[in-house]
Scaffold this active site. Structure first.
Site, PDB file in Angstrom:
ATOM      1  N   ASP A 118       0.334  11.263   6.044  1.00  0.00           N
ATOM      2  CA  ASP A 118       1.641  11.127   6.670  1.00  0.00           C
ATOM      3  C   ASP A 118       1.847   9.729   7.229  1.00  0.00           C
ATOM      4  O   ASP A 118       2.942   9.161   7.118  1.00  0.00           O
ATOM      5  CB  ASP A 118       1.791  12.161   7.780  1.00  0.00           C
TER       6      ASP A 118
ATOM      7  N   CYS B 128      -4.079 -16.682  43.498  1.00  0.00           N
ATOM      8  CA  CYS B 128      -4.553 -16.335  44.843  1.00  0.00           C
ATOM      9  C   CYS B 128      -3.973 -17.261  45.912  1.00  0.00           C
ATOM     10  O   CYS B 128      -3.698 -16.829  47.026  1.00  0.00           O
ATOM     11  CB  CYS B 128      -6.087 -16.390  44.868  1.00  0.00           C
TER      12      CYS B 128
END
Length: 533
Positions: free
Chosen positions: A503, A225
């Site tokens: 798979d 900041c």
């Protein structure tokens, strides 16, 4: 992206092209030398090429950048480059196509990758890829993103998730910069830090020999900041001096009221003067917060018009993803959770009335019989001559139909461990199987020839790891109101989820057994209810 989409701002409330250029000229005159067009998605605005071209004519403006989801980038980039676009950021939170489709609610992963390669082809270097890292969503893909920089001139920027819940920050989904850096250094211990540029929001690193680099935007754990020189104007003309502040000043309203340049400068100066030392003063909260463990909590959407959609999708969808991982946890984290290894339980839900949820455990009520259902001594899908035929349901009444089916996949110890720790090279097997099950339920009539198309109102696929059997239990439920049942939809969802697990794991082990595919229960219809005992 929430399933129902996001509310769009009326066109009359948005800044016009002329208003955008008026404000841009004012800021550049006062010393701003870089403007970035962001969103939402800036490339859906029809005048975006014209805006870039006119910004390019502003004396003193050195950089014109754009942050985009990349869907339309390959198509528009040649025009944008010719207009004067000099920097590109592409938002991409996953490299798994199925997960991408789930997050953004549309296909397009290949278009984003095409856009990245088009930017490289046209000479943009580096092409910045922004990845917001969220625990339980994509923290397992850090190494895959870094690997992209080996052969491509990318700057992959890992952004700490900056959650917002009402007025209270929530750190449980945040993966800190140091945690991410530790993960990368385990794979590439030679990772070296690069010099930081003045007012930069990113900490840059590079693997020696790689073409690209990686950066970390540490908005939460190590805020910047004090050196932040960014100002933001939303799509509807509100000035925000801090992305995380609630304070906004409408420059649009003052413009349309005929404010002079001097008056606008006074309004802008007053807003900048109110900018806080740091966003919401939250660093102490971060330092004192408990370990970042995925949990289920309600989220209020955080939307800043024109820039907030990318943040607000997670508030809608994170509850599904955050429990679908088995993150590596420290001893402290294990004590926080309780003893024993973390278990993964996933629940994927498609329902117009509910938000996606992830369950910490899959509860299964014991099946109870409700009396023997009426049976028939004839097959319903054959005609009098024994030929296949679709049942005519035109005369049947619409009733509420519900069916639940299950399946079990015996993975074996090796594949089970990799699934449990989410270490398969193909990606997250449980999440992909969930998505496949939901999609399969919706496509049942296209897979099973004599099934009627059913407009499902609800699909839920749950997966639970069973460490005693090295197995994954799958349960799928479907609901609809209509003249025919949804047993086939539930069975198809369970079966395809099981096939997908096979798979995903077949490269690790061929000794995987799919079994116990069965109907658990069905309700509704003239044949009565069924509950397996």
């Amino acid at each position: 992206m929430p399933e129902e989409g996001v509310p769009l701002t009326p066109k009359a409330d948005l800044l016009t092209t002329e208003e955008i250029l008026t404000l841009a000229q004012l800021f550049v005159k006062e010393g701003v030398d870089k403007i970035r067009l962001t969103g939402g998605e800036p490339l859906i605005r029809p005048d975006v090429v014209d805006i870039v071209a006119q910004l390019h004519r502003l004396e003193g403006l050195r950089t014109i950048g754009i942050t985009t989801n990349g869907i339309n980038l390959a198509r528009l980039l040649p025009q944008l480059q010719k207009a004067g676009l000099s920097a590109i950021n592409i938002s991409l939170d996953t490299l798994v196509p199925a997960k991408f489709e789930f997050i953004v609610r549309r296909k397009g992963f290949h278009k984003v990758m095409e856009g990245i390669h088009k930017a490289i082809e046209l000479g943009y270097s580096p092409v910045k890829v922004n990845c917001v890292v969220m625990r339980g969503l994509n923290e397992d893909e850090l190494l895959d993103f870094v690997a992209l920089t080996e052969g491509l001139p990318l700057d992959v920027r890992f952004i700490e998730y900056m959650p917002f819940d009402g007025n209270k920050w929530n750190f449980k989904k945040m993966v800190s910069y140091k945690e991410m850096l530790d993960t990368l250094r385990q794979q590439w211990p030679e990772l070296e830090k690069l010099p930081e540029e003045e007012s930069s929001t990113a900490k840059a690193f590079k693997v020696p020999g790689f073409r690209g680099q990686v950066s970390f935007i540490t908005s939460m754990s190590e805020h910047f900041c004090g050196t932040c020189n960014r100002l933001r104007i939303t799509a509807d003309g509100n000035l925000k001096v801090c992305l995380f502040g609630n304070s906004e000043v409408s420059l649009r309203d003052h413009l349309r009221a005929g404010a002079s340049e001097e008056e606008l400068l006074q309004i802008i100066g007053a807003a900048v003067g109110r900018k806080k030392r740091q966003h919401a003063e939250l660093l102490l909260m971060l330092q004192d917060s408990p370990p970042a463990i995925p949990s289920i909590s309600s989220q209020d959407p955080f939307r800043v018009q024109g820039i907030g959609h990318r943040v607000s999708f997670f508030n809608q969808m994170a509850t599904l993803w955050k429990g679908c991982r088995g993150p590596r946890t420290s001893l402290l984290a294990q004590r926080w959770l309780g003893s024993g290894p973390p278990q993964r339980h996933c629940s994927s839900r498609l329902d117009s009335d509910t938000n996606p949820k992830c369950l910490s455990a899959v509860s299964r009520a014991p099946a109870t019989p409700s009396g023997p259902p009426p049976t028939s001594d004839q097959l319903t899908h054959v005609d009098a001559e024994g030929r296949a035929a679709m049942v005519d349901v035109g005369g049947k009444l619409d009733t509420e139909r519900l069916a639940v089916a299950s399946a079990v996949v015996l993975l074996g110890p090796v594949a089970f461990k990799l699934v449990q720790k989410n270490q398969l090279k193909k990606g997250d097997a449980l999440v992909v199987a969930q998505l496949a099950g939901v999609q399969a339920a919706k496509q049942t009539s296209q897979l099973i020839p004599l099934c009627h198309h059913v407009a499902l109102s609800h699909v839920e696929v749950q997966l639970e790891l069973d460490s005693t059997r090295h197995a994954v239990g799958i349960q799928a439920s479907c609901r609809a109101r209509g003249p025919t049942g949804v047993e086939m939809e539930a069975l198809t969802a369970a079966a395809v989820a099981a096939l997908t697990l096979y798979d995903m794991c077949k490269a690790v082990s061929r000794d995987i057994v799919l079994g116990e595919i069965k109907l658990i229960s069905k309700t509704g219809g003239q044949r009565g209810d069924f509950h397996r005992t």
